[in-house]
Design a protein around this motif. Structure first.
Motif, mmCIF file in Angstrom:
data_model
loop_
_atom_site.group_PDB
_atom_site.id
_atom_site.type_symbol
_atom_site.label_atom_id
_atom_site.label_comp_id
_atom_site.label_asym_id
_atom_site.label_seq_id
_atom_site.Cartn_x
_atom_site.Cartn_y
_atom_site.Cartn_z
ATOM 1 N N LEU A 386 -8.849 3.245 8.650
ATOM 2 C CA LEU A 386 -8.209 2.773 7.420
ATOM 3 C C LEU A 386 -6.917 3.537 7.091
ATOM 4 O O LEU A 386 -6.354 3.361 6.013
ATOM 5 C CB LEU A 386 -9.202 2.847 6.246
ATOM 6 N N ASN A 387 -6.475 4.372 8.020
ATOM 7 C CA ASN A 387 -5.212 5.121 7.836
ATOM 8 C C ASN A 387 -4.345 4.978 9.091
ATOM 9 O O ASN A 387 -3.731 5.943 9.538
ATOM 10 C CB ASN A 387 -5.502 6.617 7.622
ATOM 11 N N SER A 388 -4.283 3.774 9.662
ATOM 12 C CA SER A 388 -3.765 3.649 11.028
ATOM 13 C C SER A 388 -2.252 3.809 11.153
ATOM 14 O O SER A 388 -1.754 4.035 12.248
ATOM 15 C CB SER A 388 -4.198 2.311 11.621
ATOM 16 N N THR A 389 -1.513 3.625 10.082
ATOM 17 C CA THR A 389 -0.059 3.825 10.172
ATOM 18 C C THR A 389 0.385 4.674 8.978
ATOM 19 O O THR A 389 -0.342 4.789 7.989
ATOM 20 C CB THR A 389 0.708 2.482 10.115
ATOM 21 N N ASN A 390 1.576 5.211 9.071
ATOM 22 C CA ASN A 390 2.091 6.012 7.943
ATOM 23 C C ASN A 390 2.187 5.159 6.681
ATOM 24 O O ASN A 390 1.895 5.624 5.581
ATOM 25 C CB ASN A 390 3.473 6.586 8.276
ATOM 26 N N ALA A 391 2.600 3.910 6.862
ATOM 27 C CA ALA A 391 2.770 3.028 5.699
ATOM 28 C C ALA A 391 1.427 2.796 5.004
ATOM 29 O O ALA A 391 1.350 2.792 3.765
ATOM 30 C CB ALA A 391 3.380 1.695 6.144
ATOM 31 N N ILE A 392 0.389 2.592 5.799
ATOM 32 C CA ILE A 392 -0.947 2.369 5.218
ATOM 33 C C ILE A 392 -1.464 3.672 4.619
ATOM 34 O O ILE A 392 -1.959 3.719 3.488
ATOM 35 C CB ILE A 392 -1.918 1.819 6.286
ATOM 36 N N ASP A 393 -1.311 4.739 5.361
ATOM 37 C CA ASP A 393 -1.866 6.037 4.953
ATOM 38 C C ASP A 393 -1.320 6.492 3.595
ATOM 39 O O ASP A 393 -2.062 6.946 2.726
ATOM 40 C CB ASP A 393 -1.548 7.066 6.048
ATOM 41 N N GLN A 394 0.007 6.334 3.407
ATOM 42 C CA GLN A 394 0.568 6.802 2.134
ATOM 43 C C GLN A 394 0.058 5.951 0.969
ATOM 44 O O GLN A 394 -0.071 6.433 -0.148
ATOM 45 C CB GLN A 394 2.105 6.860 2.200
#
Ligand code: GUN
Ligand code: ZN
Length: 429
Positions: A386-394
């Motif tokens: 559920l945190n696979s990219t920087n965009a999602i993670d932030q």
């Protein structure tokens, strides 16, 4: 016998979040665990409980990743893998200009095998473990698909696409050939391993009444098969159907009058339905499949998901590759959300995830086999980061609850979000 114990967050449904409030049917566990034995899910529960009750199990700890059933793509054309994202056409021109020439190429069994393998690898990389695919008119394209799926141990639905008019001569069969070749393929593949056969007239414009009748007769002989086709996708297509079948009441009637409507029929698109068609689909218990990225990409229209669910029509979700523009069921869920927004409706993430698993399984009559995180279900599983990219993670860092943590992956996720896939209790490497 090896027991596998998967630890992570789990999400499972005990009911339909379109028919009941999502809170009543959705069960999320932060400290979840899934026990797998002999290719089946044996238990779903809490991490502490399953760890202490099954101390010999081989443990895979996915930390905060989310364990869900593998996605189910209820309508796809594997032969169109290599023409995905083809520019500038609406349905009929898109078929003639891009699709049919590519499907002709799959008459070469070696090319068909190559495309089938490429498609299934892409599907698995995107977390899709089951799909219902159209093949081409060539029986060898069906063999290529079922063989490639069997090699991977996958539960798949497929069938020879039948057409005896309005297509290039290389793709045309006859009513008799459609009947004979489909029957032979059913005998060979239906129920072999995890394969399910779907009798597959492409759509009314490419089948004569004689061919539709022959396939209706075949289905009456083999009612255990599914029947998949297209229904009411674009206005030009609907007008064409009216011209070709002047005595039909509506598009659905062009199937029903030849025995191609029943509880095991599955209609892709079904966008511009008349009230009579909706009532009839609901009455019969037939399924319709929402293909949102295709419906926007080819410019077909806005599927009335909430209206059809209110009418109690069985609903599945699909990529419709290669009319659809993405292999990911996450992207397909995102497009479902966006289309509902355009219609003034808000879908909950639980409803989106349900459609891509339980809904599609039910639409294909595979519930009880796949699409559910529960005992006795085949262990086809997708583990989502559920945190696979920087965009999602932030964005997740700002989340207030589980749903706010999941939703960015639904809206922005792709194959990078797929941490691991399990097929029948084995990891896909
Ligand atoms: N209608 C008939 N054939 C097709 C197809 O291959 N793709 C889509 N999207 N619609 C169709
Ligand atoms: Zn289609």
């Amino acid at each position: 016998m090896v027991l596998n114990l998967l630890l992570g967050q789990t999400l499972r449904f005990e009911g339909d979040p379109f028919q009941k409030p999502w809170q009543e049917v959705t069960h999320h566990r932060q400290d979840g665990a899934v026990l797998i034995k002999d290719g089946y899910i044996k238990k779903v529960g809490g991490r502490g409980e399953l760890l202490s009750n099954f101390p010999t199990a081989r443990v895979t700890d996915y930390g905060g990743d989310l364990i869900v059933p593998g996605f189910i793509d209820a309508h796809v054309h594997y032969p169109q893998t290599a023409i995905i994202a083809s520019w500038g056409k609406r349905l009929i021109d898109w078929l003639n200009f891009y699709t049919f020439p590519e499907e002709v190429r799959l008459s070469d069994p070696i090319y068909a095998e190559q495309v089938a393998n490429c498609y299934l690898d892409l599907a698995l990389a995107h977390g899709t473990t089951t799909m219902a695919s159209f093949c081409t008119t060539a029986p060898t394209s069906v063999t290529a698909y079922f063989e490639a799926a069997a090699m991977r141990g996958m539960r798949v639905v497929g069938g020879k696409t039948c057409m005896d008019r309005n297509a290039p001569k290389e793709l045309i069969d006859t009513p008799q050939r459609a009947y004979d070749e489909s029957k032979e393929l059913i005998d060979e593949w239906h129920g072999k391993g995890r394969a399910i056969y779907a009798i597959t007239p492409r759509f009314s414009p490419t089948s004569t009444p004689d061919q539709l009748e022959a396939l209706g007769a075949l289905w009456a002989e083999r009612p255990e098969c599914l029947m998949q086709t297209h229904l009411s996708e674009q206005f030009e297509e609907i007008a064409w159907v009216q011209d070709l079948f002047p005595t039909a009441i509506d598009y659905l009637d062009t199937y029903e009058r030849y025995g191609l409507l029943g509880p095991r029929s599955v209609y892709g698109h079904s966008i511009h339905l008349k009230p009579r068609e909706i009532n009839r689909l609901s009455e019969v218990g037939a399924s319709v499949v929402h293909c949102p990225t295709s419906n926007t990409f080819i410019g077909s229209g806005l599927f009335d998901l909430m209206g059809l669910s209110k009418a109690k029509v069985s609903l599945g979700l699909a990529s419709d590759i290669g009319g659809g523009s993405n292999f990911s069921m996450l992207r397909t869920m995102a497009a479902t959300y966006e289309i509902a927004q355009l219609q003034g409706k808000v879908l909950h993430p639980a409803q989106l995830l349900w459609l891509a698993s339980e809904g599609s399984a039910k639409a294909l009559h595979l519930d009880g086999k796949v699409g559910h995180l529960g005992p006795k279900i085949e262990a086809d599983i997708c583990v989502l980061n559920l945190n696979s990219t920087n965009a999602i993670d932030q964005r997740v860092k700002n989340a207030n609850d589980f749903w706010e943590t999941l939703f960015p992956t639904i809206m922005m996720g792709d194959d990078r979000a797929v941490r691991q896939v399990w097929i029948a209790g084995r990891t896909v490497d």
